[in-house]
Design a protein around this motif. Structure first.
Motif, PDB file in Angstrom:
ATOM      1  N   ALA A  14     -17.647 -52.681  27.300  1.00  0.00           N
ATOM      2  CA  ALA A  14     -17.273 -52.278  25.941  1.00  0.00           C
ATOM      3  C   ALA A  14     -15.817 -52.633  25.655  1.00  0.00           C
ATOM      4  CB  ALA A  14     -17.505 -50.780  25.762  1.00  0.00           C
ATOM      5  N   TYR A  15     -14.924 -52.320  26.588  1.00  0.00           N
ATOM      6  CA  TYR A  15     -13.509 -52.658  26.390  1.00  0.00           C
ATOM      7  C   TYR A  15     -13.317 -54.163  26.254  1.00  0.00           C
ATOM      8  CZ  TYR A  15     -11.582 -48.008  26.998  1.00  0.00           C
ATOM      9  OH  TYR A  15     -11.250 -46.690  26.802  1.00  0.00           O
ATOM     10  N   ASN A  17     -15.156 -56.108  24.902  1.00  0.00           N
ATOM     11  CA  ASN A  17     -15.611 -56.488  23.564  1.00  0.00           C
ATOM     12  C   ASN A  17     -14.860 -55.740  22.463  1.00  0.00           C
ATOM     13  OD1 ASN A  17     -18.136 -58.391  23.688  1.00  0.00           O
ATOM     14  ND2 ASN A  17     -18.353 -56.965  25.398  1.00  0.00           N
ATOM     15  N   GLY A  18     -13.758 -55.093  22.836  1.00  0.00           N
ATOM     16  CA  GLY A  18     -12.906 -54.446  21.853  1.00  0.00           C
ATOM     17  C   GLY A  18     -13.368 -53.092  21.382  1.00  0.00           C
ATOM     18  N   VAL A  19     -14.281 -52.460  22.107  1.00  0.00           N
ATOM     19  CA  VAL A  19     -14.866 -51.179  21.695  1.00  0.00           C
ATOM     20  C   VAL A  19     -14.495 -50.110  22.719  1.00  0.00           C
ATOM     21  CG1 VAL A  19     -17.010 -50.004  21.096  1.00  0.00           C
ATOM     22  CG2 VAL A  19     -16.785 -52.451  20.665  1.00  0.00           C
ATOM     23  N   TRP A  33     -18.927 -44.866  19.743  1.00  0.00           N
ATOM     24  CA  TRP A  33     -18.115 -46.051  20.020  1.00  0.00           C
ATOM     25  C   TRP A  33     -17.295 -46.435  18.791  1.00  0.00           C
ATOM     26  CZ3 TRP A  33     -17.903 -47.460  24.948  1.00  0.00           C
ATOM     27  CH2 TRP A  33     -18.960 -47.054  25.777  1.00  0.00           C
ATOM     28  N   VAL A  34     -16.086 -46.912  19.034  1.00  0.00           N
ATOM     29  CA  VAL A  34     -15.135 -47.186  17.953  1.00  0.00           C
ATOM     30  C   VAL A  34     -14.600 -48.611  18.095  1.00  0.00           C
ATOM     31  CG1 VAL A  34     -13.045 -46.400  16.780  1.00  0.00           C
ATOM     32  CG2 VAL A  34     -14.478 -44.756  18.005  1.00  0.00           C
ATOM     33  N   ASP A  35     -14.562 -49.318  16.967  1.00  0.00           N
ATOM     34  CA  ASP A  35     -13.955 -50.650  16.870  1.00  0.00           C
ATOM     35  C   ASP A  35     -13.188 -50.672  15.544  1.00  0.00           C
ATOM     36  OD1 ASP A  35     -13.227 -53.289  17.057  1.00  0.00           O
ATOM     37  OD2 ASP A  35     -15.250 -54.091  16.726  1.00  0.00           O
ATOM     38  N   ARG A  39      -6.179 -52.159  14.177  1.00  0.00           N
ATOM     39  CA  ARG A  39      -5.976 -51.782  15.587  1.00  0.00           C
ATOM     40  C   ARG A  39      -4.488 -51.609  15.873  1.00  0.00           C
ATOM     41  NH1 ARG A  39     -10.426 -51.892  19.263  1.00  0.00           N
ATOM     42  NH2 ARG A  39      -9.656 -51.442  21.344  1.00  0.00           N
ATOM     43  N   GLN A 161      -5.041 -48.492  20.385  1.00  0.00           N
ATOM     44  CA  GLN A 161      -6.225 -48.104  19.609  1.00  0.00           C
ATOM     45  C   GLN A 161      -5.848 -47.766  18.174  1.00  0.00           C
ATOM     46  OE1 GLN A 161      -8.108 -45.008  21.927  1.00  0.00           O
ATOM     47  NE2 GLN A 161      -8.787 -46.444  23.492  1.00  0.00           N
ATOM     48  N   ARG A 177      -8.678 -56.256  12.745  1.00  0.00           N
ATOM     49  CA  ARG A 177      -9.637 -56.346  13.843  1.00  0.00           C
ATOM     50  C   ARG A 177      -9.785 -57.778  14.360  1.00  0.00           C
ATOM     51  NH1 ARG A 177     -15.075 -54.507  11.777  1.00  0.00           N
ATOM     52  NH2 ARG A 177     -14.331 -52.397  12.214  1.00  0.00           N
ATOM     53  N   HIS A 181      -9.053 -59.096  18.200  1.00  0.00           N
ATOM     54  CA  HIS A 181     -10.045 -59.713  19.075  1.00  0.00           C
ATOM     55  C   HIS A 181      -9.570 -61.069  19.590  1.00  0.00           C
ATOM     56  CE1 HIS A 181     -13.596 -57.038  19.094  1.00  0.00           C
ATOM     57  NE2 HIS A 181     -13.055 -56.573  17.980  1.00  0.00           N
TER      58      HIS A 181
END
Length: 214
Positions: A14-15, A17-19, A33-35, A39, A161, A177, A181
């Protein structure tokens, strides 16, 4: 999400992939889960070590360590009226720490833990999770030492975050975002080692950040 479904491998993926995960409260067993669209990051070359913080670091009779009290740091971060760290998250990060991907920095006044921060490391990215302070400016001291250590060991991205006034005063900014990424993808293409391959930064090492003081 049922916490029995969540593994360290899933968390690290998850990390990558930015989540990242959060809970509504310490008593809520569920995870979401947060994206974020915006950021928070601290550009490592733009950390603001103010004259007052530099003076505090010079005068503070504290000791700073790396990965000496990971679970105690997470406990300190969760010890507030509102927290997103529930038992599931606590246990999961302890497991990830045992695997070498979750790190902590501790600030001690004698034998008392007075501040610290923790996060996840992948490639040259440090995903800052939380920090706490039981003594004036202890969390700021932890962050200043953390930034110094990350720069010394080849990290390129410090993810916070979200952004708070406290973090903004130290140089944190918000980026879209898509830009985040792109930075994350670049950070994951390289390698860095957080754990104590070198001693923690000295006071003089940290004070070199003063070139970016506001």
């Amino acid at each position: 999400m049922d916490h029995t479904e969540l593994t360290p491998e899933m968390l690290l993926n998850a990390y990558a992939n930015g989540v990242f995960p959060m809970a509504e409260s310490a008593d809520d067993p569920t995870i979401f889960w947060v994206d974020p669209e915006q950021r928070g990051i601290v550009p490592l070359d733009q950390f603001r070590l103010s004259h007052s913080l530099a003076r505090t670091i010079r005068r503070a009779r504290v000791t700073v360590t790396l990965n000496h009290a990971f679970e105690e740091v997470v406990t300190g971060c969760a010890a507030r009226d509102e927290t997103w760290i529930n038992a599931t998250i606590f246990d999961l990060y302890a497991k990830v720490h045992a695997l070498g991907y979750a790190q902590s920095i501790e600030v001690w006044d004698g034998t008392e833990l007075v501040g610290g921060a923790y996060g996840i490391t992948l490639g040259t990215a440090f995903f800052g999770e939380s920090m706490f302070s039981r003594k004036t400016d202890a969390s700021k001291i932890a962050l200043a030492y953390l930034v110094t250590h990350l720069k010394r060991t080849g990290f390129t991205l410090l993810d916070t975050q979200f952004i708070t006034p406290h973090l903004a005063s130290l140089g944190a900014i918000e980026i879209p975002r898509a830009q985040y990424h792109t930075l994350l993808d670049g950070a994951l293409e390289r390698e860095a080692e957080f754990r104590e391959i070198v001693t923690p930064p000295s006071v003089q090492d940290v004070l070199q950040l003063r070139t970016h003081a506001s």
